[in-house]
Design a protein around this motif. Structure first.
Motif, short mmCIF file in Angstrom:
data_model
loop_
_atom_site.label_atom_id
_atom_site.label_comp_id
_atom_site.label_asym_id
_atom_site.label_seq_id
_atom_site.Cartn_x
_atom_site.Cartn_y
_atom_site.Cartn_z
N TYR A 148 0.85 -1.18 0.00
CA TYR A 148 0.00 0.00 0.00
C TYR A 148 0.89 1.24 0.00
O TYR A 148 1.98 1.23 0.57
CB TYR A 148 -0.91 0.01 1.23
CG TYR A 148 -1.88 -1.15 1.28
CD1 TYR A 148 -3.03 -1.15 0.49
CD2 TYR A 148 -1.65 -2.25 2.10
CE1 TYR A 148 -3.91 -2.21 0.52
CE2 TYR A 148 -2.52 -3.33 2.13
CZ TYR A 148 -3.66 -3.30 1.34
OH TYR A 148 -4.52 -4.35 1.37
N GLY A 260 -7.96 5.16 3.67
CA GLY A 260 -7.94 3.73 3.49
C GLY A 260 -8.68 3.04 4.61
O GLY A 260 -8.47 3.36 5.78
N ALA A 386 -1.49 -3.60 -4.52
CA ALA A 386 -2.19 -2.86 -3.47
C ALA A 386 -2.00 -1.35 -3.58
O ALA A 386 -2.69 -0.59 -2.90
CB ALA A 386 -1.72 -3.33 -2.09
N ARG A 387 -1.10 -0.92 -4.43
CA ARG A 387 -0.76 0.51 -4.50
C ARG A 387 -1.73 1.22 -5.45
O ARG A 387 -1.47 1.38 -6.64
CB ARG A 387 0.68 0.67 -4.95
CG ARG A 387 1.23 2.04 -4.62
CD ARG A 387 2.74 2.09 -4.76
NE ARG A 387 3.26 3.30 -4.15
CZ ARG A 387 4.54 3.65 -4.17
NH1 ARG A 387 5.42 2.86 -4.75
NH2 ARG A 387 4.94 4.76 -3.59
#
Length: 421
Positions: A148, A260, A386-387
């Motif tokens: 992330y 998030g 996830a980024r």
């Protein structure tokens, strides 16, 4: 509407369940670092995916997570001694390392090798990106920790929160991918009180256009869904939300970087919420209300909860905001908990505004069934997936999928990544 069988499959995540096995393929946030602040500090209880666990921090600073019940006679390891890189049960002195291996058995003869035959259920744990994570799946397919953006870039202004909600994880997760509810549940009548001009305009557009056109598109990390609101000027107010498997969403935030959210199964009737605010973003709140989650003393429940009707203020409901409840998180907690601990989805009536919810359910059901057939989720092999980043923009672009692709390519270009550290 779901069948009863599909509802059970989606909502049950304990050991041996299809959805539980899928969740166990991922690293999941489990604790805040402040819960284990220093080596050899007191262990803490942890419940995840229906398992009663204990977490501790070793003398060398590493982290351990194992079953709460000692394999000897079942006594709780919460009362154990955290010493010399291991956790020792105080009943008979049996000591375990972070692998779950018994390394000392002082109530047995010195020549006994019985300790080598005793191993507790234990899981890898790591401090990463502001949380302590745990991996509860098979060692043979253990993935890298996820990448992330907030895990691999520095930002001293970030804030991290955790709380417990008394409802199944799916109810909270579905709320996080439901764009139209923000126009109602989170509506303020006077949006000027705590927002800059850019956020005020977009927030007003959100509140004034409650029936967006929704689209969804599967991606390598899960899916994206767009909510497009057509303005009288001919422009579009577009919000694109990435959903990263298994339970992470990056919700667009007017004028900010978004937040998030993880909504994780604590057990089948309660859930953990973990949130990251990339720039210390404040939530909209009634005057004199807390800006974020306040917790009950001695628990992880929000202080505004079902026992006090979430501190509803009927006068504020008439004049300040749509619900009379103090913050977004309290508002979310009220609606998802009021459905019951596990919602009966055979009785619901979904509409076009529920497109993303339908999309997510189908995706999770598909992956859980594939895993039961021996097909591992591909996303776990790619931590870089996830980024992702959301969109909150007023523009002339009508194809939200293409808009997101261009935005994503710009945000995560080599130059942008260098600029953000």
């Amino acid at each position: 509407m779901l069948t009863a069988a599909d509802n059970r499959l989606l909502t049950r995540t304990g050991p041996g369940t299809p959805m539980g096995e899928l969740f166990r393929r991922f690293w999941l946030p489990a604790l805040l670092p402040s819960e284990l602040p220093e080596p050899d500090c007191a262990p803490v209880r942890l419940k995840m995916l229906g398992e009663d666990l204990i977490a501790w921090r070793n003398t060398d600073g590493s982290y351990g997570v194992m079953q709460n019940a000692c394999p000897h006679r079942g006594a709780s390891m919460f009362f154990g001694r955290n010493e010399e890189n291991g956790l020792r049960c105080v009943y008979h002195g049996w000591k375990f390392d972070t692998e779950g291996q018994c390394v000392d058995m002082p109530n047995e003869p010195a020549e006994s090798n019985f300790k080598h035959k005793i191993k507790a259920a234990a899981y890898p744990a790591a401090h990463w990106g502001g949380f302590i994570w745990v991996y509860m799946g098979p060692k043979a397919v253990q993935p890298e920790l996820p990448h992330y953006d907030w895990c691999i870039t520095e930002n001293p202004d970030r804030t991290y929160h955790k709380w417990m909600q008394e409802s199944n994880y799916l109810q909270g997760l579905e709320g996080n991918i439901d764009s139209s509810h923000a126009s109602f549940l989170h509506r303020f009548f006077d949006f000027e009180h705590d927002w800059n001009t850019n956020r005020t305009r977009r927030g007003t557009l959100l509140f004034e256009h409650g029936a967006p056109l929704l689209t969804a598109k599967e991606t390598e990390f899960g899916f994206i869904y767009g909510a497009q609101r057509t303005l009288q000027t001919g422009e579009f107010y577009g919000r694109v939300t990435p959903y990263v498997l298994p339970v992470y969403t990056v919700i667009p935030n007017p004028g900010g970087e978004g937040g998030g959210f993880f909504v994780l199964p604590r057990d089948d009737e309660s859930s953990w919420w973990f949130t990251v605010s990339p720039r210390g973003a404040q939530l909209a709140a009634m005057p004199n209300a807390p800006k974020y989650v306040e917790l009950e003393l001695g628990s992880w429940r929000q202080s505004a909860n079902k026992d006090n009707d979430y501190l509803i203020d009927r006068e504020a409901q008439r004049k300040v905001n749509y619900t009379g409840l103090p913050t977004n998180r309290v508002q979310d907690g009220m609606v998802t908990e009021s459905m019951g601990v596990v919602m009966d989805r055979t009785a619901e009536h979904l509409a076009s505004a529920d497109l993303a919810i339908i999309f997510m359910r189908r995706l999770l059901l598909k992956l859980a069934r594939q895993l039961a057939q021996g097909i591992e989720p591909e996303v776990c092999k790619h931590p870089e997936f996830a980024r992702v980043w959301p969109i909150d923009a007023v523009n002339t672009e009508s194809n939200l999928g293409d808009l997101w692709q261009r935005h994503h390519a710009t945000v995560f270009s080599e130059e942008a990544l260098k600029a953000r550290g």
